[in-house]
Design an enzyme around this catalytic site. Structure first.
Site, PDB file in Angstrom:
ATOM      1  N   ARG A 164       0.834  -1.205   0.000  1.00  9.35           N
ATOM      2  CA  ARG A 164       0.000   0.000   0.000  1.00  9.35           C
ATOM      3  C   ARG A 164       0.869   1.256   0.000  1.00  9.35           C
ATOM      4  NH1 ARG A 164      -2.154  -3.693  -1.194  1.00  9.35           N
ATOM      5  NH2 ARG A 164      -4.014  -4.718  -0.362  1.00  9.35           N
ATOM      6  N   SER A 253     -11.227  -0.574   3.126  1.00 12.99           N
ATOM      7  CA  SER A 253     -10.385  -0.954   4.264  1.00 12.99           C
ATOM      8  C   SER A 253      -9.695   0.292   4.811  1.00 12.99           C
ATOM      9  CB  SER A 253      -9.346  -1.982   3.832  1.00 12.99           C
ATOM     10  OG  SER A 253      -9.968  -3.152   3.363  1.00 12.99           O
ATOM     11  N   GLU A 361      -5.047   3.689   5.929  1.00 19.34           N
ATOM     12  CA  GLU A 361      -4.794   3.693   4.489  1.00 19.34           C
ATOM     13  C   GLU A 361      -5.191   5.019   3.837  1.00 19.34           C
ATOM     14  OE1 GLU A 361      -6.042   0.557   2.002  1.00 19.34           O
ATOM     15  OE2 GLU A 361      -5.411  -1.057   3.339  1.00 19.34           O
TER      16      GLU A 361
END
Length: 365
Positions: A164, A253, A361
């Site tokens: 990520r 998420s 995130e």
């Protein structure tokens, strides 16, 4: 180049948080960016690149000039013995790209079906799901420098992909002349991605290493699924677990799955035998952040109008839908501040119980 003033951003962020852009420019080509950069008034101003709005939390009105990426187009660039090379405009929907490649007979992206957001945002986050990450299928991208207007191309190595993570999430460090240290690499806030090219390898091989996919194989009795079957399974799995942003505001998420050493994992297993974990090729162990959050009792809980989704603790949601009151009194939905207050409370709980600090995130604006 058309500049829009005081543009509501609620339709452009999947959390449906109410906020405005002081100025918004719709980018449909490299030339649009170059015109903006050359503009004597707007060029020097700070800029914020907005893709699909699926990975941001707005905590107030956006003062930098918002660049709404609307570069479109899907095409096959090359069909070789080893791979299909496809190109997509940065403004295209990622899921629609996945669907299109399968319809055209170019498998390889099916595990990443239904990931929200735009194609141009995918390399920034190095998106991934069910055993496949963007870097596994990446060929190159085109971008425009927001300071100079210069168009440039990066390959996978130059994007510095991580979990990520990418070069687009890091700020360049200045050179240290005294020590001789060169300037650090980083393109955060510096580039707008206009086109992305993907390499879909031949022969196609299914990626089936995740428990949810193994369950689908067992339920269906299909031991050698096609790419389309995997696509359908992934869509079904995600729809069962994750809320539709069109119905319940969310950013997917919210936390990264943390990685720990085998020793750390063994220590946690000794205390929590049921913890969900995956052994990685580099020897580290990935822990399921959703499991950690659920174990701390957060599933279904709320702070203000921001809540933890009842079916998946990894997802934070806007329980109020971000609507405004009938009398215009203001938003009924969650504010960015409420979302971040909830996120920080979750981080504290998980750290106090497991000694692990979860990393969000989404980008907080």
């Amino acid at each position: 180049m058309l500049v829009e003033k005081n543009v509501p951003l609620q339709p452009y962020n999947t959390f449906h948080i109410v906020a405005k852009a002081h100025a918004l420019v719709r980018v449909q080509s490299d030339a649009d960016v170059q015109t903006l950069v050359a503009d004597p008034q707007l060029g020097p101003q700070p800029k914020f690149v907005l893709g699909g709005g699926s990975n941001i939390v707005l905590t107030g009105d956006v003062k930098p000039v918002v660049l709404k990426v609307e570069v479109m187009g899907l095409r096959l660039l090359q069909d070789t013995e080893r791979a299909w090379i496809v190109e997509a405009g940065g403004g295209e929907s990622w899921h629609e790209l996945v669907r299109w490649t399968l319809e055209q007979g170019y498998p390889g992206l099916e595990n990443m079906a239904l990931i929200p957001g735009s194609v141009g945002a995918a390399p920034v986050q190095n998106i991934g799901a069910y055993g496949v990450e963007l870097q596994d299928r990446f060929e190159s991208l085109d971008a425009v420098d927001l300071q100079t207007g210069q168009v440039f191309t990066l390959d996978a190595a130059q994007c510095a992909f991580g979990y990520r993570d990418s070069i687009f999430k890091h700020t360049a460090a200045p050179a240290d002349v005294a020590s001789g240290r060169p300037a650090g690499l980083g393109l955060a806030g510096r580039a707008l991605i206009t086109r992305v090219r993907l390499r879909l390898p031949k022969p196609w091989k299914p990626v089936l290493g995740y428990l949810d996919l193994e369950k689908k194989m067992a339920e269906s009795g299909i031991t050698e699924p096609t790419a389309q079957q995997i696509f359908d399974w992934v869509c079904a799995i995600r729809r069962a677990k994750l809320p539709d942003p069109a119905v319940i505001g969310n950013a997917g998420s919210f936390f990264k799955n943390p990685t720990v050493t085998p020793e750390q994992c063994a220590d946690i297993i000794a205390r929590e035998p049921k913890i969900v974990h995956y052994h990685l090729d580099d020897g580290t162990v990935k822990l399921a952040a959703g499991w950690l959050i659920d174990a701390c009792g957060w599933k279904g809980k709320s702070i203000g109008q921001a809540g933890v989704y009842e079916k998946q603790a990894l997802v934070l949601v806007n329980r109020g839908g971000g609507e405004t009151g009938e009398d215009g009194s203001g938003p009924k939905g969650a504010t960015g501040g409420e979302v971040m207050t909830l996120a920080k409370a979750i981080q504290t709980s998980v750290y106090e119980r497991f000694g692990i600090l979860l990393e969000p995130e989404p980008v907080v604006v």
